[in-house]
Design a protein around this motif. Structure first.
Motif: not given
Lengths: 466, 340
Positions: A186-187, B102-103, B128-132, B98-100
């Motif tokens: 993911q990152d 959204a993922s 780009g909402q969450g991990s692409r 929080h990206a995680r």
């Protein structure tokens, strides 16, 4: 004399109070982190991750020295991992037993010359082998140079952007890499290192074999106490360190790193007794000095079981080495202590190691001797001493029970009966297991002061012939 | 002092003992409850009150990470119960900063896999909402496949979106070819790399020409993808150009060139033999390595061990290369003798 004794006792009690407060605080932070990781793990789609071409490939690097009894089985467990694309690089580090022969026989190895990079320094490579049965297996046979040297040799061979350093005596959960890599995927720009919870057993292959919910804990007292030690280390400490961005030890049994990061810091160092904690410190030091944004994480998923020493002598030998390398590393990176430039690593992580690991044996022995002296001089009654020991033992037991709770919430891996036994063992940990560890730590501290760098590899536990 | 120490010790002991007991009971009872629940057939149905509570939780704007994850869990429970408000609620969670978190909503969308879920996923990819990479993984696993709806991503202003558009088009050989060829000249090297990788699964002269041009790209990682792709699309026709890359400074490019040449098998032999006398050590080593890997060296050792060509290859590969070849052939001879 009496006043001096009282002062020493008070200092040691203050130290005890301080460490207890620190551990309780870390447990609370660890509890929160465990909650977050548990929910993250629930929402992870391992099925999709396991099939997706976007899951980043990983090179598993395995240094092996005199591992003929286990190497074929552990290598197989690594080849069998559920992961879309991974390779296994086993480095036979000049073993004097039949490690290489066992690998050749088990995997139909053939010698092949591969022209690899020479980025990381290491001793001479004698030959390289590939498997006719497993195209993703490479075996490097080299002149003995120690674990760090073998890992460097494997890094030169590694084809992928992420490497996972593992021990040759470790058996993995089939989803270990998926679990470890789920946050990296993911990152990848920020997450440069990951480790995860693992346990110990006399025969890890048996511990890892039964399905989830039925796994046995090795209940031999020495193994059970080591199991509890691992649980506390991961659930009460490392998860909290991970939360605070000061994860200072990615253990060699399962440490995922972005390869370019290892390249930047020059690979594994051969000047320390052990490589894992030192490389973690070095990476933190470099990234913080340069003001870079990064994360080194410790996850709560149980990914592996490693072979633990089954006698007190072997345990002392192992823990003595651990204490020595902690002291070496913390001392080497003393410029980070209480240094704001190194953020939480300098202000919390490194001082934590200094106070609770490096100096602990000195305080513990001093406290014990002073208390006994105080009783002899009539300053304390024996009953007070007993009450103090019981209090510390149950504080320790409560912290252990919390670690068992978080582990069970995360994995639901073990049988109820085994959980009960662990919970009952917990209060005795302080009087049965801790003295052994204290002795090992004292030996390790003395070894550090003497400049000892030996590995003291313990003999493999005896197994029935296959 | 003794009395004080004793009182403190007893107080600590009492608190610690009680905590240990409580935690132990919590572990055991919690586990018993969990095991009992597992034995019962799992029902995803929700009563009206629970559903309403969960909907409220998803609609809330939690400030803590704890609250955010409780929100995700609530959404997942509603999704399992096929609650009608899920499409609307999922959009809310996708907007979580929080990206995680959204993922996690992305995963729920992947589980749903309906037509409307595809649109939301593509929209999330754009924003780009969450991990692409997580969104892409879900999109690729979906049935029905998003196909045609991915093509507009190639024209997006954002290079990250163009990158994912190109990457996701790989399983659709009939879509967006002209745009993809155009994008081999994209100013963003990541886009060029993704395009080249996708074109590597296609065929045709225009594709081949575009890939050959990328072998000289200014960015090494584009050359890596171009080497593999050109080898796949053009086969032996690209061998002379790809063998040039064996002399590259970057290891990754040399490794990709070797992979491409290995994939051509014995057809690559003439191009590889031509590299044995190259000035560059990497090029000579690389050519020798590929000749070994495709079985050409073993063939020569068995067929004509005194061949001058074999000596040339050994000279390029070095002493250990020769030892390895001889050991392999010895093993073959030994095995044949054993069978006989």
């Amino acid at each position: 004399m009496t006043t001096a004794l009282v002062v020493i006792v008070l200092v040691c009690l203050a130290y005890l109070l301080f460490t207890t407060v620190v551990y309780v605080t870390l447990t609370v932070i660890g509890a929160f982190e465990s909650f977050v990781r548990r929910h993250e793990s629930w929402s992870a789609d391992y099925e999709t991750l396991g099939m997706s071409r976007f899951t980043i490939p990983v090179s598993i690097v395995v240094p092996a020295f005199n591992e003929e009894r286990v190497i074929a089985a552990t290598t197989r467990s690594m080849l069998d991992l559920d992961y879309p694309e991974h390779e296994v690089i086993v480095v036979n580090d000049g073993s004097s037993d039949g490690t290489l022969a066992a690998l050749i026989e088990a995997f139909d190895l053939e010698p092949y010359q591969t022209f690899v990079r020479r980025v990381f320094p290491h001793n001479e490579v004698r030959a390289m082998y590939r498997s006719t049965a497993h195209p993703n297996l490479v075996v490097v046979d080299k002149v003995n140079g120690g674990k760090a040297d073998a890992l460097n040799a494997a890094l030169n061979v590694a084809r992928y952007r992420y490497v996972c350093g593992v021990d040759a005596d470790t058996w993995f959960d089939r989803k270990a890499l998926l679990k470890g890599m789920r946050l990296v995927v993911q990152d990848p720009a920020r997450v440069i290192g990951v480790t995860s919870h693992m346990t110990t057993a006399r025969k890890p292959e048996e511990a890892m074999a039964p399905p989830q919910g039925r796994r046995r804990i090795d209940l031999h007292p020495l193994m059970a106490y080591q199991h509890l030690d691992f649980l506390r280390a991961f659930f009460n400490n490392r998860t909290a360190w991970s939360r605070g961005n000061y994860m200072l030890c990615s253990p060699g049994a399962f440490a995922i790193w972005r390869r370019d990061v290892l390249e930047e810091v020059g690979g594994y160092s051969q000047t320390f007794t052990c490589e894992d904690i030192e490389v973690t410190f070095r990476i933190h030091e470099k990234y913080l000095r340069e003001g870079r944004d990064y994360q080194i994480l410790c996850l709560t998923d149980n990914v592996a079981t490693t072979e633990g020493p089954d006698t007190v002598g072997k345990l002392v030998s192992q823990r003595e080495r651990w204490q020595r390398v902690i002291a070496e590393t913390v001392w080497h990176y003393r410029r980070m202590w209480f240094n704001r430039r190194y953020k939480s690593v300098g202000l919390v992580g490194a001082p934590f190691y200094l106070l609770t690991e490096v100096l602990a044996p000195a305080f513990e022995v001093l406290g014990l001797v002073a208390l006994i002296g105080a009783i002899a001089l009539g300053l304390f009654q024996p009953l007070t001493f007993v009450a103090m020991v019981a209090a510390v033992a149950f504080v320790n037991a409560a912290l252990t029970a919390s670690a068992i709770y978080f582990e069970d919430m995360q994995s639901r891996t073990y049988r109820k009966r085994d959980l009960l036994v662990l919970l009952l063992y917990a209060p005795l940990d302080f009087v049965v297991y801790r003295p052994i560890i204290l002795w090992a730590r004292l030996k390790g501290s003395w070894g550090f002061l003497r400049g000892d760098k030996s590995w003291n590899k313990f003999d493999r536990n005896v197994r029935a012939p296959a | 002092m003794d009395a004080l120490a004793l009182r403190v010790a007893v107080a600590v002991l009492a608190v610690a003992l009680l905590t240990w007991l409580l935690l132990s009971l919590t572990v055991l009872l919690g586990r018993l409850r969990y095991d009992r629940q597992r034995e019962r057939p799992r029902s995803s149905a929700l009563d009206a009150r629970s559903a309403e509570r969960l909907v409220r939780r998803v609609r809330s704007r939690p400030r803590t990470e704890w609250g955010r994850w409780r929100r995700v869990t609530a959404l997942q429970r509603l999704e399992r119960a096929h609650h009608p408000a899920v499409p609307q609620l999922i959009r809310l969670v996708l907007h979580d900063p929080h990206a995680r978190v959204a993922s996690a909503a992305v995963r729920t969308l992947g589980d749903i896999g309906d037509d409307w879920a595809i649109d939301i996923l593509i929209d999330a990819l754009r924003r780009g909402q969450g991990s692409r990479s997580r969104i892409a993984a879900e999109l690729e696993e979906l049935a029905p496949a998003p196909g045609q709806r991915l093509v507009p991503l190639l024209r997006d202003w954002n290079p990250a979106v163009r990158f994912w558009g190109a990457t996701l088009l790989r399983p659709y050989p009939d879509l967006g070819e002209a745009t993809l060829i155009e994008l081999t000249w994209d100013p963003d090297p990541n886009v060029r790399a993704a395009v080249v990788e996708t074109l590597g699964t296609r065929s045709g002269k225009a594709v081949g020409t575009a890939l050959l041009a990328r072998l000289d790209d200014t960015e090494w990682f584009v050359r890596v993808h171009a080497a593999r792709a050109a080898g796949h699309v053009l086969g032996v026709e690209a061998a002379p150009t790809i063998t040039r890359l064996l002399a590259e400074e970057r290891w990754w490019v040399r490794a990709a060139a070797k992979d491409a040449l290995r994939g051509m098998g014995s057809e690559a032999v003439p191009a590889l033999l031509a590299m044995l006398g190259h000035d560059d050590l990497f090029a000579r080593n690389g050519a020798a390595e590929v000749l070994q890997d495709i079985g050409f060296v073993d063939f020569l050792v068995l067929d004509n061990p005194r061949s001058p060509l074999l000596e040339r290859i050994y000279a390029a590969g070095g002493e250990r290369y020769r030892d390895a070849a001889e050991a392999r052939v010895d093993a073959i001879a030994h095995e044949e003798a054993r069978v006989a």
